[in-house]
Scaffold this motif. Sequence first.
Motif, PDB file in Angstrom:
ATOM      1  N   SER A  65      14.256   5.452   1.134  1.00 46.13           N
ATOM      2  CA  SER A  65      13.988   6.883   1.243  1.00 46.13           C
ATOM      3  C   SER A  65      12.863   7.249   2.191  1.00 46.13           C
ATOM      4  N   TYR A  66      12.196   6.265   2.780  1.00 47.00           N
ATOM      5  CA  TYR A  66      11.166   6.585   3.770  1.00 47.00           C
ATOM      6  C   TYR A  66      11.816   7.242   4.997  1.00 47.00           C
ATOM      7  N   PRO A  67      11.062   8.039   5.748  1.00 52.44           N
ATOM      8  CA  PRO A  67      11.645   8.708   6.926  1.00 52.44           C
ATOM      9  C   PRO A  67      12.176   7.738   7.986  1.00 52.44           C
ATOM     10  N   ASP A  68      11.499   6.608   8.129  1.00 50.76           N
ATOM     11  CA  ASP A  68      11.932   5.611   9.117  1.00 50.76           C
ATOM     12  C   ASP A  68      12.712   4.491   8.430  1.00 50.76           C
ATOM     13  N   PRO A  69      13.643   3.859   9.138  1.00 50.72           N
ATOM     14  CA  PRO A  69      14.440   2.781   8.532  1.00 50.72           C
ATOM     15  C   PRO A  69      13.588   1.546   8.255  1.00 50.72           C
ATOM     16  N   PRO A  70      14.101   0.615   7.444  1.00 48.47           N
ATOM     17  CA  PRO A  70      13.380  -0.639   7.251  1.00 48.47           C
ATOM     18  C   PRO A  70      13.087  -1.300   8.592  1.00 48.47           C
ATOM     19  N   GLN A  71      11.872  -1.768   8.773  1.00 45.57           N
ATOM     20  CA  GLN A  71      11.486  -2.348  10.057  1.00 45.57           C
ATOM     21  C   GLN A  71      12.185  -3.679  10.314  1.00 45.57           C
ATOM     22  N   ILE A  72      12.634  -4.349   9.262  1.00 49.14           N
ATOM     23  CA  ILE A  72      13.406  -5.581   9.482  1.00 49.14           C
ATOM     24  C   ILE A  72      14.712  -5.276  10.202  1.00 49.14           C
ATOM     25  N   LEU A  73      15.283  -4.070  10.000  1.00 40.91           N
ATOM     26  CA  LEU A  73      16.515  -3.697  10.700  1.00 40.91           C
ATOM     27  C   LEU A  73      16.222  -3.325  12.144  1.00 40.91           C
ATOM     28  N   VAL A  74      15.076  -2.711  12.366  1.00 35.27           N
ATOM     29  CA  VAL A  74      14.673  -2.380  13.736  1.00 35.27           C
ATOM     30  C   VAL A  74      14.443  -3.663  14.532  1.00 35.27           C
ATOM     31  N   ALA A  75      13.819  -4.638  13.881  1.00 36.61           N
ATOM     32  CA  ALA A  75      13.519  -5.905  14.558  1.00 36.61           C
ATOM     33  C   ALA A  75      14.742  -6.802  14.701  1.00 36.61           C
ATOM     34  N   ASP A  76      15.732  -6.601  13.841  1.00 37.63           N
ATOM     35  CA  ASP A  76      16.919  -7.477  13.821  1.00 37.63           C
ATOM     36  C   ASP A  76      18.177  -6.610  13.699  1.00 37.63           C
ATOM     37  N   PRO A  77      18.477  -5.772  14.710  1.00 38.95           N
ATOM     38  CA  PRO A  77      19.558  -4.782  14.588  1.00 38.95           C
ATOM     39  C   PRO A  77      20.952  -5.379  14.429  1.00 38.95           C
ATOM     40  N   GLU A  78      21.131  -6.617  14.809  1.00 45.58           N
ATOM     41  CA  GLU A  78      22.451  -7.249  14.673  1.00 45.58           C
ATOM     42  C   GLU A  78      22.521  -8.167  13.455  1.00 45.58           C
ATOM     43  N   SER A  79      21.488  -8.130  12.627  1.00 43.21           N
ATOM     44  CA  SER A  79      21.444  -8.929  11.394  1.00 43.21           C
ATOM     45  C   SER A  79      21.716 -10.405  11.641  1.00 43.21           C
ATOM     46  N   LYS A  80      21.143 -10.925  12.701  1.00 40.49           N
ATOM     47  CA  LYS A  80      21.298 -12.348  13.005  1.00 40.49           C
ATOM     48  C   LYS A  80      20.403 -13.220  12.118  1.00 40.49           C
ATOM     49  N   HIS A  81      19.360 -12.620  11.583  1.00 39.11           N
ATOM     50  CA  HIS A  81      18.377 -13.393  10.817  1.00 39.11           C
ATOM     51  C   HIS A  81      18.293 -12.949   9.355  1.00 39.11           C
ATOM     52  N   ILE A  82      18.410 -11.643   9.143  1.00 38.56           N
ATOM     53  CA  ILE A  82      18.256 -11.084   7.795  1.00 38.56           C
ATOM     54  C   ILE A  82      19.421 -10.160   7.496  1.00 38.56           C
ATOM     55  N   LYS A  83      19.984 -10.288   6.304  1.00 36.19           N
ATOM     56  CA  LYS A  83      21.000  -9.354   5.838  1.00 36.19           C
ATOM     57  C   LYS A  83      20.370  -8.447   4.775  1.00 36.19           C
ATOM     58  N   TYR A  84      20.588  -7.147   4.951  1.00 35.71           N
ATOM     59  CA  TYR A  84      19.971  -6.124   4.105  1.00 35.71           C
ATOM     60  C   TYR A  84      21.031  -5.560   3.167  1.00 35.71           C
ATOM     61  N   LEU A  85      20.813  -5.668   1.857  1.00 33.59           N
ATOM     62  CA  LEU A  85      21.781  -5.265   0.843  1.00 33.59           C
ATOM     63  C   LEU A  85      21.182  -4.161  -0.034  1.00 33.59           C
ATOM     64  N   SER A  86      22.022  -3.220  -0.462  1.00 31.21           N
ATOM     65  CA  SER A  86      21.547  -2.139  -1.323  1.00 31.21           C
ATOM     66  C   SER A  86      22.565  -1.836  -2.414  1.00 31.21           C
ATOM     67  N   THR A  87      22.068  -1.528  -3.609  1.00 29.06           N
ATOM     68  CA  THR A  87      22.950  -1.178  -4.721  1.00 29.06           C
ATOM     69  C   THR A  87      23.212   0.324  -4.790  1.00 29.06           C
ATOM     70  N   GLN A  88      22.561   1.099  -3.937  1.00 34.87           N
ATOM     71  CA  GLN A  88      22.792   2.548  -3.868  1.00 34.87           C
ATOM     72  C   GLN A  88      22.316   3.019  -2.504  1.00 34.87           C
ATOM     73  N   PHE A  89      23.129   3.809  -1.814  1.00 34.82           N
ATOM     74  CA  PHE A  89      22.813   4.168  -0.437  1.00 34.82           C
ATOM     75  C   PHE A  89      22.046   5.489  -0.329  1.00 34.82           C
ATOM     76  N   SER A  90      21.071   5.497   0.572  1.00 36.99           N
ATOM     77  CA  SER A  90      20.468   6.736   1.053  1.00 36.99           C
ATOM     78  C   SER A  90      21.146   7.087   2.372  1.00 36.99           C
ATOM     79  N   ALA A  91      20.731   8.198   2.996  1.00 39.90           N
ATOM     80  CA  ALA A  91      21.301   8.571   4.295  1.00 39.90           C
ATOM     81  C   ALA A  91      21.022   7.496   5.339  1.00 39.90           C
ATOM     82  N   LEU A  92      19.814   6.915   5.313  1.00 41.82           N
ATOM     83  CA  LEU A  92      19.480   5.858   6.268  1.00 41.82           C
ATOM     84  C   LEU A  92      20.301   4.595   6.003  1.00 41.82           C
ATOM     85  N   ASP A  93      20.532   4.277   4.731  1.00 46.90           N
ATOM     86  CA  ASP A  93      21.367   3.126   4.398  1.00 46.90           C
ATOM     87  C   ASP A  93      22.789   3.323   4.918  1.00 46.90           C
TER      88      ASP A  93
END
Length: 452
Positions: A65-93
């Motif tokens: 819910s922060y205004p900016d996306p998770p910085q791990i996604l900014v640093a790894d936009p193609e998810s080559k290193h980290i996969k980001y999982l959520s049990t409920q989506f926000s608009a950014l998710d």
Amino acid sequence: MYKMNELSTEYKKKLVSADEAVKVIKSGDRVHYGLFNGLVFDLDRALAKRVGELKDVLVMTSIWSYPDPPQILVADPESKHIKYLSTQFSALDRKANKKGNCWFVPVQFRENPKYWSENVGDINVAMFQVAPMDKYGNFNFGPQVADYQGILKKAKVVIVEVNEKQPIAHGYQNTINLSQIDYVVEGTNPDLPIIKAKTPSEVDKKIGSYIVEKIKSGSTLQLGVGGLPNYIGAMIAKSDINNLSVHSEMFVDAYLNLYKEGKITSNKNIDKGKMVYTFAQGSKELYEFIDDNPILCAAPVDYVNALEVIAANDQVVSINSCLQVDLFGQVNSESAGLQHIGGTGGQLDFVMGAFKSKGGQSFLCTPSTRKKKDGSIESLIKPRLAEGSIVSVPRSATHYVVTEYGAVNLKGKSTWERSELLISIAHPDYREQLIKEAERMGIWTNTSKISY
């Protein structure tokens, strides 16, 4: 537990920078980022710096819910290193999901603690944002208890990020002791996310009027996520309805407004005098109201959303938004065709729990139509859910469905009665077409057809 005179020494031993703390995360680890307003902020930024060193890391959370996306996604936009999982989506998710770097974990919210404690592998590192330590060595989770105890049962390493702006939430199982923590990070104290309800449309207002007329004094309210449930709360505040209680997965500004109007007495069967919830999101004023307020009770989701606990209260009224309803009464609240929108959350929990309550009612609300990106209009009362649609509430559980054309009760109705009722609250421009489809589907006969 530490002795009182040892706390300061032990705190200093565990105090590290965010950059130092995330060094414990290794390739292949499963990491939890916290939940709702307890999401880590500085630790996310620190981990983003290490993205290139890691591979096959799973990061789990719920509603960024922060205004900016998770910085791990900014640093790894193609998810080559980290996969980001959520049990409920926000608009950014949702945006991240469309880009292919956020994955959804389907859950029944009431079961989440058991998922973490019994059904996933080890959580190598759990990271939470917390309020500052009290004189007894306890850190308060703030207004989000939800799944935390299940996560902690599986966490090998626990890191807390201290935020001085985190409200102190009263309730059950809502603290963690210094003795249970491996590292403490004193964060930069970001503001809690502010969630603003959308301004209600004329359609929302009409939908709300059909629901409010069915709510009685003495009811226990659950208002779901979104502008419509918040607006209905505002309508109740201006009505003659009173002596209300709160038992809700999410605590929102509507309850604060009802409390200000003297509508909340919390004179219910269980947890008397308490407004019970499992997480809260809303305005700065809402967080100030929660802070150190003993009439509020944040409790684990396997208590708040348990069907038997919901049903222990009389006249539970559950109000939630949905995306589509088909003529069988199946409800989709999660996707637009193949495009994922959000999660089930606790919607089904409260649909079922409210109906089990003495005099209980659940309402699933949707406008009758929506305008698509190409400018065309589609009916949201559909013959059948489209390919890729998710059944969030099965037809056997659906109680009331509400559009701007009315509220219909599907409980105990046959398939043709359901189709007849649902067509009656569809937009008039689509009713004949829906009747033809119902005939083709074998759930509408000549003897059942009526004029509208």
